[in-house]
Enzyme design. Structure first.
Site, mmCIF file in Angstrom:
data_model
loop_
_atom_site.group_PDB
_atom_site.id
_atom_site.type_symbol
_atom_site.label_atom_id
_atom_site.label_comp_id
_atom_site.label_asym_id
_atom_site.label_seq_id
_atom_site.Cartn_x
_atom_site.Cartn_y
_atom_site.Cartn_z
ATOM 1 C CB ALA A 1 8.118 1.560 -1.833
ATOM 2 C CE1 TYR A 2 9.290 9.041 -5.579
ATOM 3 C CE2 TYR A 2 11.273 9.697 -4.405
ATOM 4 C CZ TYR A 2 10.378 9.878 -5.440
ATOM 5 O OH TYR A 2 10.574 10.894 -6.337
ATOM 6 C CB ILE B 1 -0.765 -0.084 2.695
ATOM 7 C CG1 ILE B 1 0.038 -1.393 2.791
ATOM 8 C CG2 ILE B 1 -2.222 -0.293 3.098
ATOM 9 C CD1 ILE B 1 0.238 -1.907 4.197
ATOM 10 C CB THR C 1 -3.327 11.560 0.995
ATOM 11 O OG1 THR C 1 -2.197 10.698 1.133
ATOM 12 C CG2 THR C 1 -3.751 12.080 2.370
ATOM 13 C CG HIS D 1 2.156 9.594 -0.081
ATOM 14 N ND1 HIS D 1 2.583 8.430 0.506
ATOM 15 C CD2 HIS D 1 3.261 10.343 -0.292
ATOM 16 C CE1 HIS D 1 3.898 8.467 0.648
ATOM 17 N NE2 HIS D 1 4.331 9.615 0.171
ATOM 18 C CG PHE E 1 7.721 -4.687 -9.102
ATOM 19 C CD1 PHE E 1 8.266 -3.429 -8.928
ATOM 20 C CD2 PHE E 1 6.390 -4.883 -8.779
ATOM 21 C CE1 PHE E 1 7.495 -2.377 -8.437
ATOM 22 C CE2 PHE E 1 5.610 -3.844 -8.291
ATOM 23 C CZ PHE E 1 6.166 -2.590 -8.123
#
Length: 156
Positions: free
Chosen positions: A57-58, A83, A87, A89, A114
């Site tokens: 996704a990034y 998901i 952490t 992240h 989106f």
């Protein structure tokens, strides 16, 4: 009062891309199928539908920027699944993905949707990829079709 809105129909000439994050592909493959289903149901021609794959996704905002600059597409539907893990992240990836898509959309002014899931667990993702909560890929494609037609109405 005059109401202006986009219709949920395609002429078959519109060129739309789906940008799909492959990470969590068990979920994102279903989102792509939902998006493709919406495209076809609303009058799209499959030869005018493109799938752009990115690792996660990034990377969606960067691919979105490149796709818009290519001038090959009238609109773009972004899908992915982030998901939550154990952490922080998740928080960084979700925030930067959403911000990057929004900034790129506003920068170029073409319709972008989106359809990136941000869920607490895999069960929520499964629900949103075609079971209890519908298919968010279908919804994202429907949104971008409607916005493309609104864009055409307001631009004319």
């Amino acid at each position: 009062m005059n109401t202006i809105e986009g219709k949920l129909t395609l002429t078959g000439k519109e060129k739309i891309a789906i940008i799909n994050a492959r990470f969590n592909h068990i979920i994102t493959d279903r989102l792509v199928e939902g998006a493709k289903d919406a495209f076809m149901r609303h009058g799209g021609d499959e030869k005018n539908l493109s799938l752009i794959l990115v690792p996660g996704a990034y990377e969606i905002p960067f691919a979105l920027d490149l796709a818009i600059k290519s001038s090959k597409f009238d609109a773009i539907c972004c899908v992915g699944a982030i998901i939550r893990g154990s952490t922080p992240h998740f928080d960084y990836v979700a925030a930067e993905t959403a911000k990057g898509i929004a900034q790129t959309t506003l920068k170029y002014g073409i319709p972008v949707s989106f359809g990136v899931l941000t869920t607490e667990n895999i069960e929520q993702a499964i629900e949103r990829a075609g079971s209890k909560a519908g298919n968010k890929g279908f919804e994202a494609m429907s949104s971008v079709i409607e916005m493309l037609n609104l864009y055409k109405n307001l631009k004319a």
